[in-house]
Design an enzyme around this catalytic site. Structure first.
Site, mmCIF file in Angstrom:
data_model
loop_
_atom_site.group_PDB
_atom_site.id
_atom_site.type_symbol
_atom_site.label_atom_id
_atom_site.label_comp_id
_atom_site.label_asym_id
_atom_site.label_seq_id
_atom_site.Cartn_x
_atom_site.Cartn_y
_atom_site.Cartn_z
ATOM 1 N N GLN A 1 -7.590 -4.972 9.619
ATOM 2 C CA GLN A 1 -6.550 -4.494 10.524
ATOM 3 C C GLN A 1 -7.024 -3.299 11.354
ATOM 4 O OE1 GLN A 1 -2.330 -4.713 8.953
ATOM 5 N NE2 GLN A 1 -3.400 -4.871 6.997
ATOM 6 N N ASP B 1 -3.866 7.328 4.487
ATOM 7 C CA ASP B 1 -3.349 5.981 4.739
ATOM 8 C C ASP B 1 -4.006 5.420 6.000
ATOM 9 O OD1 ASP B 1 -1.798 3.714 4.556
ATOM 10 O OD2 ASP B 1 -0.028 4.620 5.475
ATOM 11 N N GLU B 2 -4.080 4.098 6.104
ATOM 12 C CA GLU B 2 -4.647 3.420 7.284
ATOM 13 C C GLU B 2 -6.033 3.974 7.623
ATOM 14 O OE1 GLU B 2 -3.167 0.907 8.272
ATOM 15 O OE2 GLU B 2 -0.985 1.118 8.297
ATOM 16 N N LYS C 1 0.818 -1.212 0.000
ATOM 17 C CA LYS C 1 0.000 0.000 0.000
ATOM 18 C C LYS C 1 0.854 1.266 0.000
ATOM 19 C CE LYS C 1 -0.691 0.214 5.021
ATOM 20 N NZ LYS C 1 0.079 1.453 5.225
ATOM 21 N N THR C 2 1.997 1.249 0.700
ATOM 22 C CA THR C 2 2.859 2.433 0.712
ATOM 23 C C THR C 2 3.392 2.714 -0.684
ATOM 24 O OG1 THR C 2 3.503 1.980 3.001
ATOM 25 C CG2 THR C 2 4.889 3.492 1.759
#
Length: 740
Positions: free
Chosen positions: A242, A211-212, A33-34
């Site tokens: 997650q 992100d996240e 994902k990064t």
């Protein structure tokens, strides 16, 4: 430099090339994902988008810095004009510019949890309440949860809580201080109520990435919506499997219902894993498939097969810890796995004690992530309190700390008199001037306050001309702070002095990253996370809670204490009947940290808080298929049963030669570790890191650090039950011993 999209898999590439409108990237663990986020930013810039118009939000400084670094390397250019930041850092920077909308001063202090607790204690005492019945920490957590729900006008349910809440907010305002939650709350308040400000930021940020996203709470989701313009160019990346922060307000429905919140959303799933073996992924998929709140997906990798997973049934927590340590030694020796590629994960911090004792017994270096943060250490908070009262001349909490370190003879009664003036609405300088001119104090107290005021004025003047590092160096010298530490506790003075050197070094490094004012440094230090302080390349075994391990990966992972009541955590299940899914997601996160080797263990008996308990193995430990039980391909997945020996004895046995080889390997990496008298060898004549020594007063301990040589040599020793002591070697008369 042209962005190379050929290195991406089809789903990653599609996510990068979709630049218009809302986009949801469901990114499974280890799916890159990064890479997607950073490549997408570079792709936007290649298409002519100004970096000034791009905003990327994440949750740790470490992640933000990694993204900036990747983009800088990829484009071969400076990334200073890109806004890649954490939510809290963004809000702190925003409020430094815009808090005037709320008739507040921009020099506010950011209170950490310790400062909040101190402030709440003062508030509770001021309301004539007994803190035993109204504990400050309880209200700190309750108010935080309340603020993160997203309702800007929310108040506690009960009258007494409302009184404390309003008194706390009043006290914080008088000190011109904000807590972490206020950063988000006030940013949303300004953007929501002041159209001119909101329009200005919406015009600037044409492309927003988060992100996240599964870890966002309601107030963070509200912030993103306020920053978005009518084009809705929002890309969020996350994995509901997650989502592990519901206990602090994170709302899994932000990601599950994203398509409802943003009609027309395009969705891409990243299911190809680049981290773990297929065996680990199969187990992880099987575990998480039992959850209901999720989007169906199945992780897979081109690296099929892999080593089997070990599920260990241990008799006691001591056996469990010892077998983990022995496995680390075996794998490190035979498989040449560096120590920093091992991670031991647990549900709660208290479980680290027996592990730490065992690693010290075997003299294996380790680091505990998520313990006392660097910026929470006494000597660091002492010095930063001086910086904070210069940045924010209304920070009473930091003033009371600074004026007492070193001690100036200004006691509680004198402070109460000074506070009486301060509480009339004056800042610290005005307060000191009035107390001195009005002779509200007398004798030594008056003389001490006068000297402190003069020093304060000098610090304020110096802040205009000096860099943060030079400014703090001057403060340390003027206070003769190192000598103060020596007088307070000679045993720990060297250790604390090293921390101060590390602080100054960090300031120097941050100045190169354009953090050049005291205010900027205060914001940085206030918002550091556990992972930001982790030593990535240090040759030490990593120990941490699973929450602290989020986003990390290791060659070999041990997940311990897998017993019902511990994991899943009984208190979490009691507080929230729906928490079992979050606990299972936490277990899934733990499993997917491993690249090659995964050990899962539980103990039939465990001593916690002085009581021996017997809990059944965790409900999350699925009965593995046949492929998981076949351990022939890797003998180190088999438990190493302890040999018969007296309790507490070291059981090196056949491991002595392995430990010796490990010592040699560490020495080749310039790590000064000596495993001493293993196997009955002759005592070494030099005291080195790792030696076991005896002190006349403190007893037997392990050397963790040596500094200098000859008569000036100092030795830092960890003594069980006593703690770390830094001693002058020639004075301490340490005796080198064997540990049989």
């Amino acid at each position: 430099m042209k962005v190379n999209l050929d290195e991406l898999n089809p789903q990653q590439r599609a996510a990068v090339e979709t630049t218009e409108g809302p986009l949801l990237v469901v990114a499974g663990a280890g799916s890159g994902k990064t890479r997607v986020i950073t490549t997408r930013i570079m792709y936007l810039m290649e298409q002519g988008v100004s970096p000034y118009q791009i905003l990327a939000m994440t949750f740790t400084n470490k992640a933000a810095m990694e993204m900036k670094h990747r983009i800088g390397v990829g484009l071969k250019r400076n990334t200073g004009d890109l806004t890649i930041t954490t939510f809290h850092s963004f809000c702190a920077r925003f409020l430094r510019k815009e808090i005037g909308y709320l008739d507040r001063e921009p020099g506010f202090a950011i209170f950490d949890t310790q400062d909040q607790t101190s402030c709440l204690k003062r508030v509770i005492r001021g309301l004539d309440l007994d803190e035993k019945n109204f504990p400050a920490r309880h209200f700190r957590n309750k108010f935080s949860y309340l603020k993160n729900k997203g309702d800007l006008d929310a108040e506690p349910e009960f009258e007494i809580e409302q009184r404390i809440f309003h008194a706390y907010r009043k006290e914080m305002r008088e000190q011109n201080a904000l807590d972490f939650d206020d950063l988000l709350l006030l940013t949303c308040k300004i953007l929501g109520e002041y159209e001119e400000c909101r329009t200005r930021y919406q015009r600037r940020f044409q492309f927003i990435m988060v992100d996240e996203y599964q870890d966002t709470n309601k107030i963070q989701a509200r912030l993103i919506r306020l920053l978005l313009n009518e084009k809705n160019n929002l890309c969020v990346v996350g994995d509901e499997d997650q989502s592990i922060y519901g206990w602090r307000g994170a709302d899994i429905h932000n990601i599950l219902d994203f398509e409802l919140h943003y009609p027309g959303t395009r969705v891409f799933k990243l299911e190809q894993n680049y981290r773990s073996s297929q065996r680990i992924l199969d187990y992880a998929n099987e575990v998480i498939s039992l959850n209901q709140l999720r989007k169906p997906k199945k992780l897979w990798t081109e690296d099929s097969g892999g080593l089997p997973i070990s599920i260990r049934d241990e008799y006691s927590s001591m056996d469990e810890a010892e077998n983990i340590v022995q496995s680390v030694i075996q794998i490190h020796e035979s498989k040449k796995v560096p120590l920093n590629e091992f991670a031991i994960l647990f549900r709660s911090n208290f479980l680290s004690r027996v592990l730490e004792e065992m690693f010290r017994r075997y003299q294996i270096p380790y680091q505990l992530i998520g313990g006392l943060k660097f910026y929470d250490r006494k000597e660091i908070k002492d010095l930063l309190s001086y910086m904070r009262i210069v940045v924010n001349p209304r920070d009473w909490t930091s003033f009371t700390r600074a004026i007492g370190v070193p001690s100036r003879g200004i006691g509680v009664k004198s402070l109460d008199k000074i506070y009486g003036v301060f509480n009339e609405g004056f800042n610290l300088k005005e307060t000191m001037d009035m107390v001195i001119e009005g002779k509200i104090l007398s004798g030594k107290g008056l003389r001490s306050l006068t000297a402190f005021r003069d020093f304060y004025n000098t610090m304020v003047e110096n802040a205009e001309d000096l860099t943060p590092c030079d400014w703090l160096t001057h403060v340390i010298d003027e206070l003769d702070y190192l000598n103060y530490l020596e007088k307070q506790d000679a045993g720990s003075a060297e250790y604390r002095a090293d921390n101060i050197e590390e602080l100054l070094s960090a300031m120097k490094d941050l100045e190169k990253q354009s953090i050049t004012t005291l205010s900027q440094f205060m914001d940085f230090s206030a918002l550091v996370s556990d992972q930001d302080e982790m030593e990535d390349n240090s040759p030490k075994v990593n120990m941490m809670t699973i929450h602290a391990a989020k986003g990390l990966e290791f060659d070999t992972v041990f997940v311990m204490a897998l017993e019902d009541g511990i994991f899943p955590n009984q208190r979490a299940l009691t507080d929230n009947p729906n928490a079992v899914e979050e606990e299972r997601r936490l277990f899934y996160v733990a499993v997917t940290r491993a690249r090659k080797r995964l050990y899962l263990s539980y103990a039939r008996k465990r001593q916690t808080f002085g009581t021996t308990t017997s809990n059944p193995k965790s409900r999350f430990l699925l009965a593995p298929g046949e492929s998981f039980e076949d351990e022939e391909s890797d003998p180190f997945l088999k438990p190493v049963r302890p040999k018969a020996a007296r309790p507490g004895a070291r059981k090196f046995g056949d491991l002595s030669s392995q430990i010796k080889r490990m010592q040699e390997q560490l020495a080749e990496k310039d790590v000064d570790v000596d495993f001493g008298g293993v196997g009955g060898k002759k005592k070494p004549t030099r005291i080195r890191t790792g030696d076991v020594v005896r002190h006349a007063k403190f007893g037997q301990g392990t050397v963790s650090k040596t500094t200098g040589s000859g008569e000036k040599m100092t030795v830092t020793v960890y003594f069980p039950g006593v703690g770390k002591k830094t001693l002058v070697a020639r004075v301490a008369k340490l005796e080198k011993v064997f540990d049989n």
